[in-house]
Each structure stands twice: as C-alpha cells, then as structure tokens.
Design a protein around this motif. Structure first.
Motif, PDB file in Angstrom:
ATOM      1  N   ASP A 164       1.271   4.854  15.566  1.00 52.20           N
ATOM      2  CA  ASP A 164       0.188   6.095  15.390  1.00 52.20           C
ATOM      3  C   ASP A 164      -0.975   5.704  16.047  1.00 52.20           C
ATOM      4  OD1 ASP A 164      -0.790   8.311  14.304  1.00 52.20           O
ATOM      5  OD2 ASP A 164      -1.083   7.652  12.387  1.00 52.20           O
ATOM      6  N   GLU A 165      -1.690   6.617  16.570  1.00 54.95           N
ATOM      7  CA  GLU A 165      -2.903   6.411  17.214  1.00 54.95           C
ATOM      8  C   GLU A 165      -3.748   6.115  16.196  1.00 54.95           C
ATOM      9  OE1 GLU A 165      -5.337   8.413  20.851  1.00 54.95           O
ATOM     10  OE2 GLU A 165      -3.959   9.699  19.729  1.00 54.95           O
TER      11      GLU A 165
ATOM     12  N   THR B  65       2.461  -8.394  24.003  1.00 55.65           N
ATOM     13  CA  THR B  65       2.568  -8.802  22.681  1.00 55.65           C
ATOM     14  C   THR B  65       4.029  -9.117  22.368  1.00 55.65           C
ATOM     15  OG1 THR B  65       1.008  -7.026  21.808  1.00 55.65           O
ATOM     16  CG2 THR B  65       2.661  -7.843  20.279  1.00 55.65           C
ATOM     17  N   LEU B  66       4.182 -10.483  21.960  1.00 54.99           N
ATOM     18  CA  LEU B  66       5.424 -10.783  21.777  1.00 54.99           C
ATOM     19  C   LEU B  66       5.677 -11.129  20.317  1.00 54.99           C
ATOM     20  CD1 LEU B  66       5.326 -13.966  24.473  1.00 54.99           C
ATOM     21  CD2 LEU B  66       6.366 -11.407  24.833  1.00 54.99           C
ATOM     22  N   ALA B  67       6.919 -11.219  19.753  1.00 51.81           N
ATOM     23  CA  ALA B  67       6.704 -11.102  18.238  1.00 51.81           C
ATOM     24  C   ALA B  67       8.304 -11.771  17.878  1.00 51.81           C
ATOM     25  CB  ALA B  67       6.345  -9.950  17.512  1.00 51.81           C
TER      26      ALA B  67
ATOM     27  N   GLN C 175       2.232  -7.328   9.338  1.00 52.28           N
ATOM     28  CA  GLN C 175       3.097  -6.189   9.184  1.00 52.28           C
ATOM     29  C   GLN C 175       2.783  -5.053  10.017  1.00 52.28           C
ATOM     30  OE1 GLN C 175       3.258  -4.605   5.311  1.00 52.28           O
ATOM     31  NE2 GLN C 175       4.679  -3.263   5.585  1.00 52.28           N
ATOM     32  N   THR C 176       1.350  -5.011   9.954  1.00 52.90           N
ATOM     33  CA  THR C 176       0.828  -3.492  10.718  1.00 52.90           C
ATOM     34  C   THR C 176       0.155  -4.040  12.205  1.00 52.90           C
ATOM     35  OG1 THR C 176       0.704  -2.272   8.972  1.00 52.90           O
ATOM     36  CG2 THR C 176      -0.826  -1.627  11.008  1.00 52.90           C
ATOM     37  N   ILE C 177       0.395  -3.931  13.196  1.00 52.02           N
ATOM     38  CA  ILE C 177       0.010  -4.482  14.409  1.00 52.02           C
ATOM     39  C   ILE C 177      -0.668  -3.483  15.297  1.00 52.02           C
ATOM     40  CG2 ILE C 177       0.704  -5.653  16.521  1.00 52.02           C
ATOM     41  CD1 ILE C 177       1.721  -7.239  14.144  1.00 52.02           C
ATOM     42  N   LEU C 178      -2.145  -3.974  15.695  1.00 48.07           N
ATOM     43  CA  LEU C 178      -3.089  -2.997  16.228  1.00 48.07           C
ATOM     44  C   LEU C 178      -3.050  -3.135  17.714  1.00 48.07           C
ATOM     45  CD1 LEU C 178      -6.156  -2.985  13.822  1.00 48.07           C
ATOM     46  CD2 LEU C 178      -4.116  -1.595  13.880  1.00 48.07           C
TER      47      LEU C 178
ATOM     48  N   PHE D 217       1.544  -0.007  14.791  1.00 46.96           N
ATOM     49  CA  PHE D 217       2.913   0.138  14.395  1.00 46.96           C
ATOM     50  C   PHE D 217       3.267  -1.150  13.611  1.00 46.96           C
ATOM     51  CE2 PHE D 217       2.350  -1.729  18.514  1.00 46.96           C
ATOM     52  CZ  PHE D 217       3.082  -3.076  18.379  1.00 46.96           C
ATOM     53  N   ASP D 218       4.473  -0.991  12.996  1.00 44.07           N
ATOM     54  CA  ASP D 218       4.838  -2.015  12.070  1.00 44.07           C
ATOM     55  C   ASP D 218       6.047  -2.993  12.680  1.00 44.07           C
ATOM     56  OD1 ASP D 218       3.413  -0.922  10.039  1.00 44.07           O
ATOM     57  OD2 ASP D 218       4.910   0.076   8.974  1.00 44.07           O
ATOM     58  N   LEU D 219       6.020  -4.283  12.330  1.00 45.48           N
ATOM     59  CA  LEU D 219       6.923  -5.312  12.612  1.00 45.48           C
ATOM     60  C   LEU D 219       7.534  -5.912  11.262  1.00 45.48           C
ATOM     61  CD1 LEU D 219       5.622  -6.940  15.931  1.00 45.48           C
ATOM     62  CD2 LEU D 219       7.553  -5.249  15.670  1.00 45.48           C
ATOM     63  N   PRO D 220       8.420  -6.641  11.364  1.00 45.90           N
ATOM     64  CA  PRO D 220       8.836  -7.433  10.198  1.00 45.90           C
ATOM     65  C   PRO D 220       7.524  -8.277   9.615  1.00 45.90           C
ATOM     66  CG  PRO D 220      10.684  -7.517  11.649  1.00 45.90           C
ATOM     67  CD  PRO D 220       9.594  -6.772  12.225  1.00 45.90           C
ATOM     68  N   ALA D 221       7.549  -8.203   8.095  1.00 42.55           N
ATOM     69  CA  ALA D 221       6.278  -8.829   7.668  1.00 42.55           C
ATOM     70  C   ALA D 221       6.334 -10.264   7.974  1.00 42.55           C
ATOM     71  CB  ALA D 221       6.428  -8.610   6.122  1.00 42.55           C
ATOM     72  N   ASP D 222       7.473 -10.948   8.198  1.00 39.05           N
ATOM     73  CA  ASP D 222       7.443 -12.295   8.200  1.00 39.05           C
ATOM     74  C   ASP D 222       7.450 -12.874   9.761  1.00 39.05           C
ATOM     75  OD1 ASP D 222       9.980 -11.636   8.702  1.00 39.05           O
ATOM     76  OD2 ASP D 222      10.901 -13.350   7.497  1.00 39.05           O
ATOM     77  N   TRP D 223       7.084 -12.104  10.655  1.00 40.52           N
ATOM     78  CA  TRP D 223       7.438 -12.337  12.018  1.00 40.52           C
ATOM     79  C   TRP D 223       6.083 -12.975  12.468  1.00 40.52           C
ATOM     80  CZ3 TRP D 223      10.453  -8.840  16.018  1.00 40.52           C
ATOM     81  CH2 TRP D 223      11.436  -8.971  15.534  1.00 40.52           C
TER      82      TRP D 223
END
Length: 247
Positions: free
Chosen positions: A245-246, A115-117, A91-94, A100-106
C-alpha cells in the motif's frame, strides 16, 4: 552471455562483493559497472563499434576474475547456509513510499538500496549470490522499487513491466541455463498488475516478479525457497503483493 549479469550488477551493486573470501580471490566490480555505463552511452549515440570495444574489455576482465576465483564456490555456499542468530522481528516494511508485510520473524537487510529478507542473514543473502543455497523450509526475497531505468537499465526508460519480465526470463533461460517451469503469467493482486515466471536454480527454486505500482514506479521481487518448495516462495510473494500500500 553476460546480459543478466550486467542487469543484476546495476540493480544489485553488492552482488559479487558479498562473495569476497580470504583465500586470495578479491572481486571489485565497481570499475566494470562504470564501463557498462560508458558502453551504453556509446550505443545510445549510435557508436556500436565503441560500445563493443568496451564490452570486449569487460568480458576479458570477467574471464580473468572467473579464472582467478574458480574453485571457491564451495566456501561461498557454506557461508550462505551457516545458521545465524535469531532474526529480529519485522512485520510491516516501509520502502520508497510503500509498505508491505513480510513474515514476522524474518531478518530484513537494507543492502545498498536493495531490501533482502529471510529467516537468517545467510538465507537472506543467498538469493543474490551466484551459488546461493537455501535449506528445506527456508525462503528469501530481494526487492527493488524504482523506475524502469533502475529495474532494467538495458531497456528503454519507458519499458513496460511485460517487457522487463520478458528480458529477465530470456536471460535466466538462455544465459544462466536455469530451467523454467512455465510461461510468463500475468496476475492482478490488490488491484495491481504483475508479471512473473518460475525458475529452478542449482541451490533453490523461485520466481521473478515485476509489479506496476503506479505509472512510473515498478517493484521487482525475486523470491526463492529450497529446491522443490517453490509453492512456499509463491505464497510469500502473494502476501507481499496482497499487503502493499502507498504510504
């Protein structure tokens, strides 16, 4: 003709290598990447003749690779659309000092600094393959965070987000012959300025977006969805920008 290919080769160094097959077509663009840097060095020093000579050699190598590998696109498309195992939740990518957030099941892949998702490995990698194909209901993103020299090595190191997105738009339209839905648009989300445009490729529709994170740091996002489902891609893009967000 090859301007965006050069840019993507430096931004996404494994773009072409991901398309290696077992049918005798072996693509290794590492030497060409080195020659591109040499050509830019000549051009920066005012040696246009030397730069053009190297570019001509690069073009000859690319033509030879195209001739050797022509006709294998169908195997590439099949590979990128084969369903994979259930993707890991994320969910939260560093990334590079930001989150930042991406879909939880990706499924999220770190591929040589890119970064590929996407919902499957095939979908995630389709966006950086020349003949990538996304199925109905699939989306994917490719993200790079860095300075202008990283995002757009063809431009000057102090290039603005608008200048960078203009280069990408020009190349998608003139060199790749992708159809574009609208003009460049500027948008502010989460107090950060972004420039973007929509495009339609043979295997998917998408957006290219450049966001200013701080004075020296930019975020390049290419997000795509199945053809005619571009609104879902833009929704993913806005979610990323709305949650960045930083750290």
């Amino acid at each position: 003709m090859y301007r965006l290919f050069f840019v993507l080769l430096l931004v996404f160094p494994t773009w072409a290598q991901d398309n290696i097959t077992d049918t005798g077509c072996t693509i290794d663009l590492s030497p060409i990447a080195a020659q591109l840097i040499q050509a830019q060095a000549h051009a920066s020093q005012g040696d246009t003749t030397g730069a053009l000579s190297i570019i001509a050699d690069i073009q000859a190598q690319l033509d030879a690779l195209t001739a050797a590998c022509e006709g294998q696109e169908s195997s590439d498309i099949s590979e990128t659309t084969t369903p994979q195992a259930t993707p890991q939740a994320s969910q939260t990518i560093l990334l590079s000092g930001y989150q930042f957030d991406l879909p939880a099941d990706w499924l999220v892949i770190d591929d040589a600094g890119v970064t590929l998702a996407g919902p499957t490995d095939g979908a995630a990698r389709a966006i950086i393959r020349p003949n990538g194909l996304l199925r109905r209901g699939e989306q994917a993103v490719a993200i790079v965070i860095g300075d202008a020299a990283r995002i757009a090595p063809e431009l000057t190191p102090d290039a603005t987000a608008q200048e960078i997105i203009t280069l990408y738009r020009q190349t998608f339209e003139q060199d790749f012959n992708f159809s574009l839905d609208n003009n460049l648009s500027q948008i502010t989300i989460n107090n950060r300025e972004s420039w973007r445009f929509r495009f339609n490729a043979p295997g998917y529709s998408g957006l290219v977006n450049v966001t200013v994170l701080d004075n020296d740091t930019l975020m390049l996002i290419i997000v795509a969805a199945s053809v005619d489902e571009i609104d879902s891609a833009e929704s993913i893009l806005n979610t990323i920008l709305g949650t960045i967000d930083e750290i």
